[in-house]
Motif scaffolding. Structure first.
Motif, PDB file in Angstrom:
ATOM      1  N   VAL A 155       0.870  -1.177   0.000  1.00 12.36           N
ATOM      2  CA  VAL A 155       0.000   0.000   0.000  1.00 12.36           C
ATOM      3  C   VAL A 155       0.903   1.222   0.000  1.00 12.36           C
ATOM      4  O   VAL A 155       1.838   1.313   0.806  1.00 12.36           O
ATOM      5  CB  VAL A 155      -0.925   0.018   1.235  1.00 12.36           C
ATOM      6  CG1 VAL A 155      -1.781   1.274   1.241  1.00 12.36           C
ATOM      7  CG2 VAL A 155      -1.783  -1.234   1.267  1.00 12.36           C
ATOM      8  N   MET A 156       0.636   2.148  -0.936  1.00 11.05           N
ATOM      9  CA  MET A 156       1.463   3.337  -1.054  1.00 11.05           C
ATOM     10  C   MET A 156       0.592   4.594  -1.028  1.00 11.05           C
ATOM     11  O   MET A 156      -0.555   4.556  -1.460  1.00 11.05           O
ATOM     12  CB  MET A 156       2.253   3.293  -2.363  1.00 11.05           C
ATOM     13  CG  MET A 156       3.179   2.100  -2.428  1.00 11.05           C
ATOM     14  SD  MET A 156       4.264   2.117  -3.850  1.00 11.05           S
ATOM     15  CE  MET A 156       3.154   1.636  -5.134  1.00 11.05           C
ATOM     16  N   ILE A 157       1.160   5.666  -0.511  1.00  9.81           N
ATOM     17  CA  ILE A 157       0.480   6.957  -0.570  1.00  9.81           C
ATOM     18  C   ILE A 157       1.302   7.883  -1.455  1.00  9.81           C
ATOM     19  O   ILE A 157       2.516   7.727  -1.579  1.00  9.81           O
ATOM     20  CB  ILE A 157       0.255   7.599   0.822  1.00  9.81           C
ATOM     21  CG1 ILE A 157       1.575   7.825   1.549  1.00  9.81           C
ATOM     22  CG2 ILE A 157      -0.694   6.768   1.654  1.00  9.81           C
ATOM     23  CD1 ILE A 157       1.431   8.681   2.789  1.00  9.81           C
ATOM     24  N   ARG A 158       0.603   8.802  -2.078  1.00 11.12           N
ATOM     25  CA  ARG A 158       1.278   9.729  -2.980  1.00 11.12           C
ATOM     26  C   ARG A 158       1.876  10.870  -2.187  1.00 11.12           C
ATOM     27  O   ARG A 158       1.184  11.562  -1.449  1.00 11.12           O
ATOM     28  CB  ARG A 158       0.301  10.278  -3.995  1.00 11.12           C
ATOM     29  CG  ARG A 158       0.939  11.278  -4.947  1.00 11.12           C
ATOM     30  CD  ARG A 158       0.016  11.558  -6.072  1.00 11.12           C
ATOM     31  NE  ARG A 158       0.217  10.478  -7.011  1.00 11.12           N
ATOM     32  CZ  ARG A 158       0.513  10.659  -8.289  1.00 11.12           C
ATOM     33  NH1 ARG A 158       0.595  11.852  -8.775  1.00 11.12           N
ATOM     34  NH2 ARG A 158       0.696   9.640  -9.075  1.00 11.12           N
ATOM     35  N   GLY A 159       3.192  11.043  -2.343  1.00 11.15           N
ATOM     36  CA  GLY A 159       3.879  12.194  -1.765  1.00 11.15           C
ATOM     37  C   GLY A 159       3.847  13.311  -2.794  1.00 11.15           C
ATOM     38  O   GLY A 159       3.040  13.301  -3.722  1.00 11.15           O
ATOM     39  N   HIS A 160       4.740  14.264  -2.682  1.00 12.59           N
ATOM     40  CA  HIS A 160       4.768  15.381  -3.632  1.00 12.59           C
ATOM     41  C   HIS A 160       5.053  14.914  -5.050  1.00 12.59           C
ATOM     42  O   HIS A 160       4.355  15.283  -5.984  1.00 12.59           O
ATOM     43  CB  HIS A 160       5.793  16.424  -3.200  1.00 12.59           C
ATOM     44  CG  HIS A 160       5.402  17.110  -1.926  1.00 12.59           C
ATOM     45  ND1 HIS A 160       4.376  18.031  -1.875  1.00 12.59           N
ATOM     46  CD2 HIS A 160       5.868  16.980  -0.672  1.00 12.59           C
ATOM     47  CE1 HIS A 160       4.236  18.454  -0.632  1.00 12.59           C
ATOM     48  NE2 HIS A 160       5.128  17.823   0.129  1.00 12.59           N
ATOM     49  N   THR A 161       6.075  14.085  -5.236  1.00 13.71           N
ATOM     50  CA  THR A 161       6.460  13.681  -6.584  1.00 13.71           C
ATOM     51  C   THR A 161       6.523  12.167  -6.780  1.00 13.71           C
ATOM     52  O   THR A 161       6.811  11.707  -7.876  1.00 13.71           O
ATOM     53  CB  THR A 161       7.848  14.261  -6.937  1.00 13.71           C
ATOM     54  OG1 THR A 161       8.801  13.780  -5.980  1.00 13.71           O
ATOM     55  CG2 THR A 161       7.818  15.772  -6.941  1.00 13.71           C
ATOM     56  N   LYS A 162       6.281  11.394  -5.746  1.00  8.21           N
ATOM     57  CA  LYS A 162       6.380   9.942  -5.890  1.00  8.21           C
ATOM     58  C   LYS A 162       5.465   9.242  -4.889  1.00  8.21           C
ATOM     59  O   LYS A 162       4.937   9.851  -3.969  1.00  8.21           O
ATOM     60  CB  LYS A 162       7.813   9.477  -5.687  1.00  8.21           C
ATOM     61  CG  LYS A 162       8.360   9.756  -4.298  1.00  8.21           C
ATOM     62  CD  LYS A 162       9.790   9.292  -4.179  1.00  8.21           C
ATOM     63  CE  LYS A 162      10.305   9.566  -2.771  1.00  8.21           C
ATOM     64  NZ  LYS A 162      11.637   9.036  -2.573  1.00  8.21           N
ATOM     65  N   PHE A 163       5.304   7.934  -5.088  1.00 13.73           N
ATOM     66  CA  PHE A 163       4.545   7.112  -4.159  1.00 13.73           C
ATOM     67  C   PHE A 163       5.502   6.580  -3.100  1.00 13.73           C
ATOM     68  O   PHE A 163       6.610   6.161  -3.402  1.00 13.73           O
ATOM     69  CB  PHE A 163       3.876   5.945  -4.884  1.00 13.73           C
ATOM     70  CG  PHE A 163       2.652   6.337  -5.633  1.00 13.73           C
ATOM     71  CD1 PHE A 163       1.426   6.365  -5.006  1.00 13.73           C
ATOM     72  CD2 PHE A 163       2.712   6.674  -6.976  1.00 13.73           C
ATOM     73  CE1 PHE A 163       0.279   6.725  -5.677  1.00 13.73           C
ATOM     74  CE2 PHE A 163       1.582   7.028  -7.671  1.00 13.73           C
ATOM     75  CZ  PHE A 163       0.361   7.058  -7.027  1.00 13.73           C
ATOM     76  N   VAL A 164       5.041   6.578  -1.841  1.00 12.92           N
ATOM     77  CA  VAL A 164       5.837   6.093  -0.720  1.00 12.92           C
ATOM     78  C   VAL A 164       5.159   4.847  -0.148  1.00 12.92           C
ATOM     79  O   VAL A 164       3.990   4.896   0.231  1.00 12.92           O
ATOM     80  CB  VAL A 164       5.942   7.177   0.384  1.00 12.92           C
ATOM     81  CG1 VAL A 164       6.696   6.651   1.587  1.00 12.92           C
ATOM     82  CG2 VAL A 164       6.576   8.441  -0.172  1.00 12.92           C
ATOM     83  N   PRO A 165       5.878   3.693  -0.098  1.00  9.46           N
ATOM     84  CA  PRO A 165       5.281   2.498   0.492  1.00  9.46           C
ATOM     85  C   PRO A 165       5.057   2.689   1.986  1.00  9.46           C
ATOM     86  O   PRO A 165       5.939   3.165   2.694  1.00  9.46           O
ATOM     87  CB  PRO A 165       6.299   1.396   0.233  1.00  9.46           C
ATOM     88  CG  PRO A 165       7.502   2.039  -0.327  1.00  9.46           C
ATOM     89  CD  PRO A 165       7.221   3.479  -0.583  1.00  9.46           C
ATOM     90  N   VAL A 166       3.846   2.321   2.467  1.00  9.56           N
ATOM     91  CA  VAL A 166       3.542   2.471   3.888  1.00  9.56           C
ATOM     92  C   VAL A 166       3.161   1.152   4.557  1.00  9.56           C
ATOM     93  O   VAL A 166       3.286   1.022   5.769  1.00  9.56           O
ATOM     94  CB  VAL A 166       2.431   3.531   4.129  1.00  9.56           C
ATOM     95  CG1 VAL A 166       2.930   4.923   3.784  1.00  9.56           C
ATOM     96  CG2 VAL A 166       1.169   3.211   3.364  1.00  9.56           C
ATOM     97  N   ILE A 167       2.700   0.179   3.782  1.00  6.75           N
ATOM     98  CA  ILE A 167       2.282  -1.105   4.353  1.00  6.75           C
ATOM     99  C   ILE A 167       2.668  -2.222   3.393  1.00  6.75           C
ATOM    100  O   ILE A 167       2.507  -2.085   2.174  1.00  6.75           O
ATOM    101  CB  ILE A 167       0.764  -1.153   4.570  1.00  6.75           C
ATOM    102  CG1 ILE A 167       0.323  -0.047   5.518  1.00  6.75           C
ATOM    103  CG2 ILE A 167       0.327  -2.519   5.114  1.00  6.75           C
ATOM    104  CD1 ILE A 167      -1.174   0.127   5.588  1.00  6.75           C
ATOM    105  N   GLY A 168       3.152  -3.337   3.933  1.00  7.95           N
ATOM    106  CA  GLY A 168       3.435  -4.524   3.143  1.00  7.95           C
ATOM    107  C   GLY A 168       2.742  -5.732   3.758  1.00  7.95           C
ATOM    108  O   GLY A 168       2.658  -5.839   4.980  1.00  7.95           O
TER     109      GLY A 168
END
Length: 184
Positions: A155-168
């Protein structure tokens, strides 16, 4: 107050993971034979996961989820189950339904409540990328069907310029161990 925030964060994490399990099969066959794919991913899945980023970084949890293709006239997938972290457990329900060329749906009670809304997605080979939204936060659930019995979800959330993984999360299909055969 801290326990309430921790519980809320855990519930949202479990919601996102459960959403991944449900939506990945749904979107995966939107352009071809949906029903066959829904049948391939239907069943009971269990596995453990970890929060990769955020306040609860390092927190581990375990989910047991039952996936069922939607019944006519709807096309899609439904999910029920639960996720547990320590002594906290949360019921999981979701619906992901075909809408023209894409999908819509919700996890828990959707964005208007404590859950998430499904806003679209694409599938290529055995990987589904599902768009999700909660208020002003957008993200994606990336699900890889590694084999008939293994799902890996990020599961990823969108940061300013990229997606950041938050859950695996890694899930295994649960089958009953009963073997049926002939006796010689």
């Amino acid at each position: 107050m801290t326990r309430c925030l921790a519980r809320s964060a855990m519930l949202r994490c479990c919601a996102a993971l459960s959403l991944a399990v449900l939506v990945s099969p749904l979107v995966a066959k939107a352009e071809s034979n949906d029903d066959a794919f829904f049948q391939d991913v239907a069943g009971r899945w269990q596995g453990s996961g970890k929060i990769i980023e955020g306040k609860l970084k390092g927190k581990r949890f375990r989910c047991t989820l039952d996936g069922v293709p939607a019944t006519a006239p709807e096309e899609g997938f439904r999910l029920e189950g639960s996720c547990r972290s320590g002594l906290l457990s949360h019921k999981v329900t979701a619906a992901f339904l075909r809408d023209g060329d894409g999908y819509h749906g919700h996890f828990l009670d959707g964005e208007d409540g404590e859950g998430l809304d499904v806003t679209g997605g694409i599938v290529k080979n055995r990987t589904a990328i599902i768009d999700v939204k909660r208020e002003k936060v957008t993200g994606a659930v990336v699900t890889n069907l590694m084999s008939d019995d293994d799902l890996n979800i990020t599961v990823m959330i969108r940061g300013h310029t990229k997606f950041v993984p938050v859950i695996g999360l890694s899930l295994k299909r649960q089958t009953d161990g009963t073997t049926v055969g002939s006796i010689k």
